[in-house]
Design an enzyme around this catalytic site. Structure first.
Site, PDB file in Angstrom:
ATOM      1  N   ARG A  84       0.805  -1.225   0.000  1.00  0.00           N
ATOM      2  CA  ARG A  84       0.000   0.000   0.000  1.00  0.00           C
ATOM      3  C   ARG A  84       0.841   1.278   0.000  1.00  0.00           C
ATOM      4  O   ARG A  84       0.340   2.351  -0.283  1.00  0.00           O
ATOM      5  CB  ARG A  84      -0.979   0.002   1.185  1.00  0.00           C
ATOM      6  CG  ARG A  84      -2.155  -0.906   0.934  1.00  0.00           C
ATOM      7  CD  ARG A  84      -3.146  -0.864   2.062  1.00  0.00           C
ATOM      8  NE  ARG A  84      -3.785   0.426   2.229  1.00  0.00           N
ATOM      9  CZ  ARG A  84      -4.774   0.879   1.468  1.00  0.00           C
ATOM     10  NH1 ARG A  84      -5.218   0.161   0.469  1.00  0.00           N
ATOM     11  NH2 ARG A  84      -5.317   2.049   1.708  1.00  0.00           N
ATOM     12  N   HIS A  95     -20.695   9.988 -12.214  1.00  0.00           N
ATOM     13  CA  HIS A  95     -19.427  10.443 -11.619  1.00  0.00           C
ATOM     14  C   HIS A  95     -19.604  11.416 -10.455  1.00  0.00           C
ATOM     15  O   HIS A  95     -18.891  11.358  -9.473  1.00  0.00           O
ATOM     16  CB  HIS A  95     -18.550  11.090 -12.691  1.00  0.00           C
ATOM     17  CG  HIS A  95     -17.181  11.467 -12.208  1.00  0.00           C
ATOM     18  ND1 HIS A  95     -16.178  10.534 -12.030  1.00  0.00           N
ATOM     19  CD2 HIS A  95     -16.660  12.653 -11.830  1.00  0.00           C
ATOM     20  CE1 HIS A  95     -15.093  11.144 -11.583  1.00  0.00           C
ATOM     21  NE2 HIS A  95     -15.359  12.431 -11.458  1.00  0.00           N
ATOM     22  N   HIS A 123     -18.060   6.144  -3.902  1.00  0.00           N
ATOM     23  CA  HIS A 123     -17.742   4.742  -3.631  1.00  0.00           C
ATOM     24  C   HIS A 123     -17.609   4.538  -2.129  1.00  0.00           C
ATOM     25  O   HIS A 123     -17.415   5.487  -1.381  1.00  0.00           O
ATOM     26  CB  HIS A 123     -16.439   4.332  -4.329  1.00  0.00           C
ATOM     27  CG  HIS A 123     -15.221   5.036  -3.808  1.00  0.00           C
ATOM     28  ND1 HIS A 123     -14.872   6.311  -4.191  1.00  0.00           N
ATOM     29  CD2 HIS A 123     -14.287   4.654  -2.894  1.00  0.00           C
ATOM     30  CE1 HIS A 123     -13.763   6.680  -3.558  1.00  0.00           C
ATOM     31  NE2 HIS A 123     -13.387   5.689  -2.753  1.00  0.00           N
ATOM     32  N   HIS A 147     -35.141  -4.828  17.991  1.00  0.00           N
ATOM     33  CA  HIS A 147     -33.877  -5.532  18.206  1.00  0.00           C
ATOM     34  C   HIS A 147     -33.439  -6.331  16.965  1.00  0.00           C
ATOM     35  O   HIS A 147     -34.201  -7.134  16.442  1.00  0.00           O
ATOM     36  CB  HIS A 147     -34.013  -6.478  19.406  1.00  0.00           C
ATOM     37  CG  HIS A 147     -32.773  -7.269  19.661  1.00  0.00           C
ATOM     38  ND1 HIS A 147     -31.695  -6.742  20.345  1.00  0.00           N
ATOM     39  CD2 HIS A 147     -32.417  -8.512  19.278  1.00  0.00           C
ATOM     40  CE1 HIS A 147     -30.741  -7.659  20.387  1.00  0.00           C
ATOM     41  NE2 HIS A 147     -31.153  -8.736  19.747  1.00  0.00           N
TER      42      HIS A 147
HETATM   43 ZN   LIG Z   1     -31.342  -4.916  20.850  1.00  0.00          ZN
HETATM   44 ZN   LIG Z   2     -16.190   8.507 -12.432  1.00  0.00          ZN
END
Ligand SMILES: [Zn+2]
Ligand SMILES: [Zn+2]
Length: 284
Positions: free
Chosen positions: A27, A121, A174, A248
């Site tokens: 990276r 875009h 994104h 819940h």
């Molecule tokens: Zn809950």
């Molecule tokens: Zn784009």
């Protein structure tokens, strides 16, 4: 442990801080900090996330596209690809716990994906038609299901960086998914707190929080009966939001279509209000 050439990353355990750290050497080659690996200066004309440039991204992992249409061709509504500079990889499948003295390390097994939120875009999430916004949220659900089926993975995080200062390196809307073979420290702590609360009270802590906020009403920002959004009582950041289902439910990927439609309405409302109030602030 023996390191193999193809192992692009690993996880090392910081025993002092009790947390796992991703060591991803690959990276460092990415052009910008945390993102899809493109500079923010990439214009619409050269954007690899735009329709018609599918060949410029890593291959498609999943997509919402017309039946019988080929992967990596135009016509899609939502597209999932591997991050060009992944922090973790499914192909790092060597599963061995390594030790260097008392240090622990494991291969960077996992997933790091990018979800391209539509072919347009410069439409941000708030401006998308509700059916496309729903498709994005249901793609989150689908990817969570896929990663949950992989028993080697312990945790999946979906996040979105909106705006350059929030870490988005490419303007095309994104979001990203990271699935890890370990449970992050903060999540471990949350699990322990909720478990302790349940042992002591026989009640769910999140449900109790929602109930408390609804009773007081002071911090409630949105409540349609299905989804509740409120300002976090102990917020670390300005405008920090807590969004929870009113009834819940433990897993996002078990939520039904109705709840996701309600979540679309909630996100459009609260993000829209933030944009009006603060003139399109960066957010995560
Ligand atoms: Zn809950
Ligand atoms: Zn784009």
């Amino acid at each position: 442990m023996k390191r193999t050439e193809e192992m692009v990353s690993s996880l090392r355990y910081d025993a002092l801080q009790k947390r796992w750290v991703i060591i991803a050497t690959e990276r460092q080659h990415r052009p910008q900090d945390f993102g899809a690996g493109q500079s923010i200066t990439v214009s619409r004309e050269h954007c690899p996330f735009c329709a018609g440039r599918e060949q410029q991204t890593p291959p498609e992992i999943a997509a919402i596209r017309p039946l019988h249409s080929e992967p990596d061709t135009p016509g899609w509504r939502v597209r999932v690809i591997e991050n060009k500079y992944p922090a973790l990889r499914i192909s790092n499948a060597v599963w061995e716990l390594g030790a260097e003295g008392f240090y622990e390390t494991i291969p960077g097994y996992g997933a790091h994906e990018v979800i391209i939120e539509g072919p347009d875009h410069d439409k941000s999430f708030i401006d998308l038609p509700s059916d496309l916004a729903f498709d994005i949220l249901s793609m989150y659900r689908e990817r969570l299901n896929v990663h949950m089926d992989d028993l080697r993975l312990k945790y999946t995080l979906i996040f979105k960086n909106h705006g350059a200062t929030a870490g988005a390196s490419l303007l095309h809307p994104h979001s990203q998914i990271i699935a890890t073979p370990v449970t992050p420290r903060t999540i471990r702590m949350e699990l322990m707190s909720t478990l302790k609360h349940f042992a002591e009270t026989n009640r769910c802590m999140i449900c109790d929080m929602v109930q408390k906020e609804r009773d007081e009403g002071e911090r409630i920002i949105y409540d349609d009966g299905t989804i509740v959004a409120f300002a976090n009582y102990a917020a670390r950041f300005p405008y920090e939001l807590f969004i929870a289902p009113a009834r819940h439910e433990t897993f996002y990927n078990r939520e039904n279509d109705h709840t996701l439609h309600c979540l679309v309405n909630c996100l459009k409302d609260v993000l829209g209000r933030l944009r009006t109030l603060l003139s399109d602030p960066p957010y995560n």
